[in-house]
Structure formats: structure tokens, C-alpha cells
Design a protein around this motif. Sequence first.
Motif, PDB file in Angstrom:
ATOM      1  N   GLY A 236      35.749  25.661 -57.225  1.00 36.21           N
ATOM      2  CA  GLY A 236      35.555  26.567 -58.347  1.00 36.21           C
ATOM      3  C   GLY A 236      34.279  27.369 -58.205  1.00 36.21           C
ATOM      4  O   GLY A 236      34.238  28.556 -58.527  1.00 36.21           O
ATOM      5  N   VAL A 237      33.203  26.722 -57.724  1.00 38.42           N
ATOM      6  CA  VAL A 237      31.954  27.438 -57.458  1.00 38.42           C
ATOM      7  C   VAL A 237      32.192  28.530 -56.428  1.00 38.42           C
ATOM      8  O   VAL A 237      31.749  29.666 -56.576  1.00 38.42           O
ATOM      9  N   ARG A 238      32.907  28.165 -55.379  1.00 41.62           N
ATOM     10  CA  ARG A 238      33.180  29.132 -54.303  1.00 41.62           C
ATOM     11  C   ARG A 238      34.026  30.289 -54.806  1.00 41.62           C
ATOM     12  O   ARG A 238      33.786  31.453 -54.452  1.00 41.62           O
ATOM     13  N   ALA A 239      35.027  29.990 -55.647  1.00 43.79           N
ATOM     14  CA  ALA A 239      35.909  31.045 -56.149  1.00 43.79           C
ATOM     15  C   ALA A 239      35.138  32.045 -57.001  1.00 43.79           C
ATOM     16  O   ALA A 239      35.318  33.259 -56.880  1.00 43.79           O
ATOM     17  N   VAL A 240      34.258  31.542 -57.882  1.00 44.02           N
ATOM     18  CA  VAL A 240      33.462  32.437 -58.719  1.00 44.02           C
ATOM     19  C   VAL A 240      32.530  33.276 -57.851  1.00 44.02           C
ATOM     20  O   VAL A 240      32.356  34.482 -58.066  1.00 44.02           O
ATOM     21  N   LYS A 241      31.923  32.643 -56.861  1.00 43.74           N
ATOM     22  CA  LYS A 241      31.002  33.352 -55.973  1.00 43.74           C
ATOM     23  C   LYS A 241      31.712  34.461 -55.213  1.00 43.74           C
ATOM     24  O   LYS A 241      31.208  35.591 -55.124  1.00 43.74           O
ATOM     25  N   GLU A 242      32.888  34.173 -54.681  1.00 43.17           N
ATOM     26  CA  GLU A 242      33.609  35.187 -53.903  1.00 43.17           C
ATOM     27  C   GLU A 242      34.070  36.346 -54.779  1.00 43.17           C
ATOM     28  O   GLU A 242      34.123  37.491 -54.337  1.00 43.17           O
ATOM     29  N   GLU A 243      34.400  36.033 -56.026  1.00 41.32           N
ATOM     30  CA  GLU A 243      34.925  37.079 -56.911  1.00 41.32           C
ATOM     31  C   GLU A 243      33.827  37.974 -57.458  1.00 41.32           C
ATOM     32  O   GLU A 243      34.046  39.158 -57.705  1.00 41.32           O
ATOM     33  N   ALA A 244      32.637  37.415 -57.657  1.00 40.59           N
ATOM     34  CA  ALA A 244      31.611  38.166 -58.392  1.00 40.59           C
ATOM     35  C   ALA A 244      30.254  38.156 -57.705  1.00 40.59           C
ATOM     36  O   ALA A 244      29.234  38.338 -58.366  1.00 40.59           O
ATOM     37  N   TRP A 245      30.209  37.982 -56.392  1.00 47.39           N
ATOM     38  CA  TRP A 245      28.932  37.866 -55.699  1.00 47.39           C
ATOM     39  C   TRP A 245      28.060  39.105 -55.900  1.00 47.39           C
ATOM     40  O   TRP A 245      26.866  38.995 -56.179  1.00 47.39           O
ATOM     41  N   HIS A 246      28.633  40.283 -55.771  1.00 49.49           N
ATOM     42  CA  HIS A 246      27.832  41.510 -55.910  1.00 49.49           C
ATOM     43  C   HIS A 246      27.295  41.654 -57.328  1.00 49.49           C
ATOM     44  O   HIS A 246      26.194  42.176 -57.538  1.00 49.49           O
ATOM     45  N   MET A 247      28.055  41.192 -58.321  1.00 45.86           N
ATOM     46  CA  MET A 247      27.579  41.260 -59.701  1.00 45.86           C
ATOM     47  C   MET A 247      26.466  40.243 -59.933  1.00 45.86           C
ATOM     48  O   MET A 247      25.528  40.497 -60.687  1.00 45.86           O
ATOM     49  N   MET A 248      26.548  39.095 -59.289  1.00 49.61           N
ATOM     50  CA  MET A 248      25.510  38.075 -59.430  1.00 49.61           C
ATOM     51  C   MET A 248      24.180  38.552 -58.849  1.00 49.61           C
ATOM     52  O   MET A 248      23.111  38.273 -59.392  1.00 49.61           O
ATOM     53  N   LEU A 249      24.240  39.254 -57.751  1.00 52.06           N
ATOM     54  CA  LEU A 249      23.010  39.750 -57.131  1.00 52.06           C
ATOM     55  C   LEU A 249      22.292  40.747 -58.039  1.00 52.06           C
ATOM     56  O   LEU A 249      21.077  40.929 -57.918  1.00 52.06           O
ATOM     57  N   GLU A 250      23.032  41.393 -58.937  1.00 53.69           N
ATOM     58  CA  GLU A 250      22.434  42.358 -59.857  1.00 53.69           C
ATOM     59  C   GLU A 250      21.940  41.703 -61.142  1.00 53.69           C
ATOM     60  O   GLU A 250      21.336  42.370 -61.977  1.00 53.69           O
ATOM     61  N   SER A 251      22.174  40.390 -61.300  1.00 50.02           N
ATOM     62  CA  SER A 251      21.759  39.697 -62.514  1.00 50.02           C
ATOM     63  C   SER A 251      20.290  39.304 -62.420  1.00 50.02           C
ATOM     64  O   SER A 251      19.635  39.490 -61.388  1.00 50.02           O
ATOM     65  N   ASN A 252      19.759  38.701 -63.504  1.00 51.92           N
ATOM     66  CA  ASN A 252      18.355  38.300 -63.501  1.00 51.92           C
ATOM     67  C   ASN A 252      18.095  37.086 -62.611  1.00 51.92           C
ATOM     68  O   ASN A 252      16.949  36.703 -62.405  1.00 51.92           O
TER      69      ASN A 252
END
Length: 404
Positions: A236-252
Amino acid sequence: MERIGRRSHRKSRAGCSECKARHIKCDEGRPACGNCTISSRYCSFLASHSRLPAAGEGSTSSLSPVFLSRQPDASPSPQRYSPTSSSQEFPLPNIEVVNLTHMELFHHFMHSNLFNLPFPYDDSEKWTASVLIIESALSYPFLMNEVLAFSALHLSHIQPSNACLYRHYAIGLQTHALGIFNGEMIKVNRENCMAILIFTWLLTLHTLVETVESAESADTRSLLDPFVHCMQLHLGVRAVKEEAWHMMLESNMGFMLEAVTGLLECVDPGSHTADLKDYIQNSRTLNNDEKLTCIGALDNIQWFLSLVDGTGKQGPPLATPFLSLISWPARINAEFHRLISERTPEALLVLAYYAIPLHLCRNIWIVGNAGQLLFQSIRLHLPGEWHRWLEWPEEIMERIPVSA
């Protein structure tokens, strides 16, 4: 033909509303009944303000949900004082009952290093993992519940005299967190991606602690199946990371993700696992894809061993315990989980090598004796002809000092 009558049973008149709706017998367990806990349903018992014995003489503490669910459209609760003119202009939400234990859990999460993770940044007080997690949890009730549950789990370890009370809170709050998360069917987007990632990650760590504790009081052989299930949660961690990695990099928290990624890529390959890698490459029972899967999983273990050997000249050494917990289970693919579930010997050997970083991080409360117990369980599951491959990991687990 004589009709067989339905077996009679005692009705549970005080059962939860979910069990009544499903027409099944409720065990009336607290903080949530067994049926709801197993099926990840929200149990109505969690909403009742049950009284629990707290630490101290004769005191009580309510395990009512806190920061749990927003009710902006609910009718205001009766007030003994007249509302101010400004409050009359807007509908007031119902306020959930909050007790001192909830506040203790919140404070403990904020001010304790639950993850043993130092940050190499100047403004360390501002940029701590706990502060950033709390910032996200304030907007997402499912995450706040798991944050408090994880804090209670930690307190149950460091305050043995109150372990029963804190464990009760850990179970109840996590059950409520799962009920909210599963009930909302949340879709990952730019606003909630970090909250979902953190929630899934905390859930896997929480499950690891409980898995190890159960194995310590049961047969060691029985650890493998629940440990594999715990590993599968990392998908589940991997799935979220693959789906939204670019959005996570833009977070705080993007700078943290970049720092961790950089550290994972800065270590030169080593040769600790070369013999097993060659053996897997030449296996006559695995197909090419299965060989690549096992070798890929083994390479991520080699990363940790190389980092341990080079802590004098590689990145921050104190970050290695934390990274060892998340890097490997979150990076292996679903095919490896299948091989483990089928008890494929080569995959079990790779998993036995993962016991090395776990064992070296046994001073971290989340890990504890996981490495030693996992290694012993795998030895019991592997036929005798494979045991020669376990000699080196057993030796290295005894030889390399525990990571600070």
C-alpha cells in the motif's frame, strides 16, 4: 424429510449496532467488538463513552474518539450559557468528549522521538517528523486516530505499569482510524497524498510491533505467515508512492523524501550477498522473472549492509535504523510476496538475509526481536538441505555491532 431446526443460541441484546444490522451475535468486546475489529467496520461501541481504569487509584478515563470525525452540519449541543452573538450566526458542531489520556498521547507524539530518526537540518525543532505528521493529521481524522494509536503503542512499551491501559487505547483508536479510512473510500490527490502515505506507513509499523509481540508469546514457527502479511501492507505504501510521487515532492515534506531517496542511492554496491545472488542466478527451479525478482530484493538488502560498512564516510549513520525499516519492504514487488507465500526456498533465503538489518536495529522499539524471530522461523520452514545458506547470515548477525 424431517426438517432440521435452526440451532438455538443466546441472543446478544447489548450487542453493537453493526452486528445487529448484520444479524450476527456480538461478543460485546471493548473498545470494539471482535466482529467489527476483524472486518474493519466501525463499531458503535467506540462512540459510547465507556469508562476505563486509568493509572492511579480509583481514577477513570474515557476511551471516546478524539479528533475523530468532523460533524459540521450537526445540531449544537445544549449549552448552559447563552451563545455569543457571533456564534448564533453559524451552526455549531458537536464536540467529542476529550480526556487527559488523549492529550497525553498527542503530547507524547509531538515531543518524543518515536522513530529514532535525526534530521541533518539546522532548524531541527521545526522540521521534525512528528511536527510534520501532526500538521497533516490535523486535517485528516483517520490519520489523527492512527497517530494517537501509535503513540499509545509506544507508551505501552516505555511504561510497563500502564501497558494494559495504553494498549487498550492503541487498539480502540486504530480500529476507529480504519473505520474512517475504509468508510470514506479516499482517492489519492494532491491535498491528501502525504496523509494517506503516512497513515499506511504508520499502520505497517504498528502491525510489525504487534506481530513481533505475538510471536514472542507463541510458537516461533508461527511468525512467518503474520510477518509476510505485515510485509504485504507495505504494498500500500508503494502504491501510494507510485501514484502520487511527484505530488509528494511538492508537499511540505518533499525535502524529506528527497533526502531519503538521495541516501538510498549514495551507497556503492558491496559483495556481502554475492554468493547467494550467484546461486539464485543459476537456479534450475526459478524462471528468469522470478530470478530477477529475488535478486532485486537481495540488492536492497545489500544496500543496507554496504551502508553499515561505510558509515564513517557515507551519509548520516543514525538514519540507517529508520531507513532499514522502510526501504526494503516498500521497494520489493508483489511477485516476491507470491514467492514467499508459496514458500519458495530461494525467496525464503532472501527473507532470511533481511533478518540481518532487522537484528542490527533491535535497539529500535519498533523492531525489537523481529530479526532473530524471523530468522528462526525461516530455519524451521526450510528443508535441511538449504540450511547451509543460513550459516553466513547467522554469523553476520552475531558479528556486526548494533547500529546506534
